[in-house]
Design an enzyme around this catalytic site. Structure first.
Site, PDB file in Angstrom:
ATOM      1  N   ASP A  62     -17.093 -46.755 -45.672  1.00 43.78           N
ATOM      2  CA  ASP A  62     -18.346 -46.895 -44.921  1.00 43.78           C
ATOM      3  C   ASP A  62     -18.173 -47.874 -43.768  1.00 43.78           C
ATOM      4  O   ASP A  62     -18.923 -48.842 -43.634  1.00 43.78           O
ATOM      5  CB  ASP A  62     -19.474 -47.355 -45.845  1.00 43.78           C
ATOM      6  CG  ASP A  62     -20.860 -47.005 -45.284  1.00 43.78           C
ATOM      7  OD1 ASP A  62     -20.935 -46.139 -44.386  1.00 43.78           O
ATOM      8  OD2 ASP A  62     -21.851 -47.599 -45.734  1.00 43.78           O
ATOM      9  N   GLY A  87     -30.728 -50.403 -45.939  1.00 42.72           N
ATOM     10  CA  GLY A  87     -30.124 -49.118 -45.584  1.00 42.72           C
ATOM     11  C   GLY A  87     -30.307 -48.142 -46.713  1.00 42.72           C
ATOM     12  O   GLY A  87     -31.048 -48.378 -47.677  1.00 42.72           O
ATOM     13  N   GLY A 109     -31.415 -57.176 -44.228  1.00 38.25           N
ATOM     14  CA  GLY A 109     -31.283 -55.810 -43.738  1.00 38.25           C
ATOM     15  C   GLY A 109     -31.467 -54.823 -44.870  1.00 38.25           C
ATOM     16  O   GLY A 109     -31.475 -55.183 -46.051  1.00 38.25           O
ATOM     17  N   LYS A 156     -26.716 -57.995 -52.235  1.00 32.69           N
ATOM     18  CA  LYS A 156     -27.085 -56.610 -51.987  1.00 32.69           C
ATOM     19  C   LYS A 156     -27.508 -55.963 -53.293  1.00 32.69           C
ATOM     20  O   LYS A 156     -26.756 -55.956 -54.275  1.00 32.69           O
ATOM     21  CB  LYS A 156     -25.928 -55.834 -51.370  1.00 32.69           C
ATOM     22  CG  LYS A 156     -26.308 -54.396 -51.041  1.00 32.69           C
ATOM     23  CD  LYS A 156     -25.310 -53.739 -50.122  1.00 32.69           C
ATOM     24  CE  LYS A 156     -25.824 -52.371 -49.662  1.00 32.69           C
ATOM     25  NZ  LYS A 156     -24.938 -51.711 -48.726  1.00 32.69           N
ATOM     26  N   VAL A 216     -30.384 -56.088 -48.533  1.00 29.64           N
ATOM     27  CA  VAL A 216     -29.544 -57.282 -48.570  1.00 29.64           C
ATOM     28  C   VAL A 216     -30.421 -58.500 -48.310  1.00 29.64           C
ATOM     29  O   VAL A 216     -31.196 -58.524 -47.348  1.00 29.64           O
ATOM     30  CB  VAL A 216     -28.406 -57.221 -47.520  1.00 29.64           C
ATOM     31  CG1 VAL A 216     -27.519 -58.455 -47.632  1.00 29.64           C
ATOM     32  CG2 VAL A 216     -27.579 -55.960 -47.704  1.00 29.64           C
ATOM     33  N   PHE A 224     -28.440 -47.412 -49.095  1.00 34.86           N
ATOM     34  CA  PHE A 224     -27.916 -47.794 -50.399  1.00 34.86           C
ATOM     35  C   PHE A 224     -28.554 -49.050 -50.959  1.00 34.86           C
ATOM     36  O   PHE A 224     -28.180 -49.505 -52.024  1.00 34.86           O
ATOM     37  CB  PHE A 224     -26.399 -47.994 -50.311  1.00 34.86           C
ATOM     38  CG  PHE A 224     -25.667 -46.713 -50.079  1.00 34.86           C
ATOM     39  CD1 PHE A 224     -25.537 -45.789 -51.100  1.00 34.86           C
ATOM     40  CD2 PHE A 224     -25.118 -46.423 -48.845  1.00 34.86           C
ATOM     41  CE1 PHE A 224     -24.862 -44.603 -50.886  1.00 34.86           C
ATOM     42  CE2 PHE A 224     -24.447 -45.240 -48.631  1.00 34.86           C
ATOM     43  CZ  PHE A 224     -24.321 -44.318 -49.651  1.00 34.86           C
ATOM     44  N   GLY A 225     -29.476 -49.656 -50.271  1.00 34.79           N
ATOM     45  CA  GLY A 225     -30.123 -50.825 -50.835  1.00 34.79           C
ATOM     46  C   GLY A 225     -30.497 -51.844 -49.787  1.00 34.79           C
ATOM     47  O   GLY A 225     -30.350 -51.631 -48.584  1.00 34.79           O
TER      48      GLY A 225
END
Length: 668
Positions: free
Chosen positions: A467, A351, A349, A371, A356, A353-354
């Site tokens: 989060d 997003g 996945g 991650k 995974v 912020f980075g």
């Protein structure tokens, strides 16, 4: 004649007197070649005559029971008779000091243990029945994992368990020699050890003794417990073993076993051998290695050249202050190999912020999730890594284990235990192939709430996740919800005020006071949890764009349904019709309460658990003054698609009495 008459009368009286039907039970297994035990789970017999409860390939549980019931009680007075058992075990792991969750000698009402979980439940209980008196189970655990939830003293202990895994008597594994000197034992050493469990029916005392194999039984037991087992055990019970593994599959062996009621268990002898530790083949190396010496030298020389060429490729950042975190630091090279070079095929996945990636660690074959996030703009890297390491030491069944980190150039890599069920959002959105019914969703909600309560109140520090959302909730193989992704988490000491930081999080889950002050508190986590509750129950994201630019704000829509007197209209149709309307309605209303714009109106996670467990009834929202004004937030406030980030100063705010305080005074 008179003498004969007396004899006849005596025989008649004996014939009509009550006769005890008790039978002393005794058996012995010097190895398990006969294979006459009742097995389930992944337990099996090896060709060498060993009983293997779990292996290093499978994350599961194994059980082995003597097939016949044992009479444990005296039929005349209903008390438990004396009994004695001894067995030899060994625990081995392919990962060195890392191990599965140990094994238990167990006395249980049935041979089949229904509904038990692996991992730290040791194949005996689950989150619902652990500690329940109706279990009628007595066990002696050899535990190799520290579980704060069960009050464990360390990751290498022996305990006596009654109806649950919070041991009523526990000691660090070891034994006393004849001089009274204590010697430590390491249960995960891979070496065979012998255990003696003796219960005296007259004194009502259990003694547990442990020693290395071939060491005579110590005079002094490791631990003793005076307790009457009569109210716990039934007339007949089954005896056997239970074991389980978690993220580190482990071999749990039984080499031999002896048991007897009303007497001393027979000593074991001529036990089968364990598989050899280490690798074979030194002589083979001598035979075939010498002719290839020149080739080896060539390979070494070539490897040195390759090493210097590739050194830059795997170069890491390592500063002096990180040396104390060495056990939690992963080598970039290992992570690169585990994820096959972070190739797109391993991407789980992505997003704001980075990304995974899924990985399998070399040598150990441990499945991980890595991650990658950028830390070039972060301030205070030392403090950030310190917090990550502290969080990594936390253990809770509803928190994804954070195994460690790695730093390289402009990247920070966080390493988590891999969750085979994936993230929760894939079961909610984009026409999922598999959806969750209501009971499964409620279990996930309850699990995440339990994890948050642990982070907020039960840890040494207050841990604020910052989060919380469906994409950061991961499911294990049994669809249990676990809170993950601690890349934004912050912690501070209990009783102190959190400091201002940059505002980070996901639009739709951000508490209003956090965007104003930059302060992250447990209450701001509760706000995010409220958005999460509505997200899971409704199958909708907190903000859904629409063609007319009039975005659907989930909390506003649920409130409008409640205001019209039909809050169940908001429920996701994919949950089906098999649910308790009152429970769903409670979750929706709790989502609204947690989403209140004023922190003082929100419950704590302790109170949330009381609502979810039905210990305290959720009051009517109208009595709490819930209104559309209290739930409205500015969703056009200049945020980007994912992250809000700006600096702000701390403003002093006096805390008004919480609405929930008024009807939950005293807590639990």
């Amino acid at each position: 004649m008179l003498f004969n008459l007396v004899i006849l009368v005596s025989l008649f009286l004996v014939g009509i007197a009550p006769v005890s039907c008790e039978v002393d039970h005794a058996f012995i297994y010097n190895g398990f070649q006969s294979q006459n035990l009742s097995l389930d789970g992944i337990a099996e017999f090896t060709p060498d005559g060993l009983l293997l409860l779990t292996d290093s390939e499978t994350q599961d549980q194994g059980h082995a029971f003597y097939p016949n019931p044992i009479h444990f009680k005296n039929s005349t007075n209903g008390t438990v008779v004396s009994f004695s058992t001894t067995f030899v075990f060994a625990i081995r792991s392919d990962y060195g000091i890392l191990s599965g969750h140990g094994l238990v000698f167990v006395i249980a009402p049935q041979r089949r243990i229904q509904g038990a979980l692996a991992y730290h439940y040791l194949g005996l209980f689950n989150s619902t029945n652990n500690g329940d008196r109706s279990n009628r189970v007595v066990g002696v655990e050899l535990d190799t994992i520290y579980s704060e939830e069960f009050g464990d003293i360390n990751a290498n202990h022996v305990g006596i368990d009654i109806n649950g895994l919070r041991s009523v008597a526990v000691e660090t594994a070891g034994y006393f020699d004849n001089t009274g000197l204590f010697h430590n034992l390491t249960l995960i050493s891979g070496q065979p050890m012998q255990v003696w469990v003796d219960y005296d029916g007259s004194t009502k005392q259990i003694n547990v003794t442990v020693a290395p194999l071939h060491v005579e039984k110590p005079v002094s037991p490791l631990l003793s417990l005076k307790t009457d087992l009569s109210p716990i055990l039934d007339q007949t019970m089954y005896v056997g073993f239970s074991s389980s593994t978690g993220s580190v599959p482990t071999y749990h062996y039984i080499l031999g076993w002896s048991f007897k009621t009303n007497g001393k268990a027979q000593e074991l002898s001529q036990l089968p051998n364990l598989p050899r530790l280490g690798r074979k083949g030194t002589s083979r190396f001598v035979k075939i290695g010498l002719p290839l010496l020149s080739l080896v030298l060539l390979v070494v020389a070539t490897s040195m050249v390759v090493y210097y060429v590739r050194r830059k490729k795997y170069e890491e950042l390592l500063e002096d202050w990180e040396r104390e975190y060495r056990p939690q630091r992963f080598m970039y090279k290992d992570l690169y190999t585990a994820t096959k070079g972070f190739r797109e095929k391993e991407l789980l996945g992505a997003g704001g912020f980075g990304k995974v990636y899924k990985g399998v660690m070399p040598i150990t074959n441990l499945e991980i999730a890595v991650k990658k996030i950028s830390h070039e703009s972060r301030q205070g890297m030392k403090e950030f890594v310190s917090e990550i390491v502290i969080i990594g030491r936390l253990q809770h069944r509803n928190v994804v284990p954070l195994l460690g980190y790695c730093r390289r150039k402009g990247e920070l890599l966080l390493v988590y235990e891999y969750m085979s069920g994936g993230s929760l959002d894939k079961y909610l959105y984009n026409k999922p192939r598999f959806t969750l019914d209501w009971s499964q969703r409620f279990r996930v909600i309850r699990g995440v709430a339990s994890g948050l309560f642990f982070l907020h109140e039960e840890c040494d520090h207050v841990v604020v996740h910052r989060d919380i959302k469906a994409s950061n909730v991961l499911l294990d193989g049994e669809l249990n919800g676990r809170l993950g992704d601690f890349g934004l988490a912050r912690l501070y000491s209990h009783g102190t005020d959190p400091q201002s930081t940059r505002v980070v999080g996901t639009l739709g889950y951000l508490a209003p006071e956090h965007t104003r002050t930059g302060r992250s508190t447990p209450s701001s986590d509760v706000f995010s949890f409220g958005a999460f509750l509505l997200e899971v129950a409704c199958g909708r994201r907190p903000i859904e764009p629409r063609q007319d630019d009039d975005d659907l704000i989930l909390v506003d829509w649920v409130f409008s349904c409640w205001n019209r007197g039909n809050i169940l209209e908001a429920v996701d149709l994919n949950v089906g019709i098999d649910f308790v309307p009152g429970e769903v309605e409670m979750v929706l209303k709790l989502g609204l309460l947690c989403s209140h714009s004023k922190p003082s109106y929100r419950p704590t996670m302790r109170q949330v658990l009381l609502f979810l467990d039905g210990v305290v009834a959720l009051p009517e929202l109208s009595s709490l003054g819930i209104s559309a004004a209290g739930l409205t937030f500015d969703h056009h406030g200049g945020f980007d698609d994912f992250v809000t980030s700006y600096s702000s100063s701390i403003n002093a705010h006096s805390r008004s009495p919480s609405v929930t305080d008024s009807f939950l005074s005293g807590g639990r």
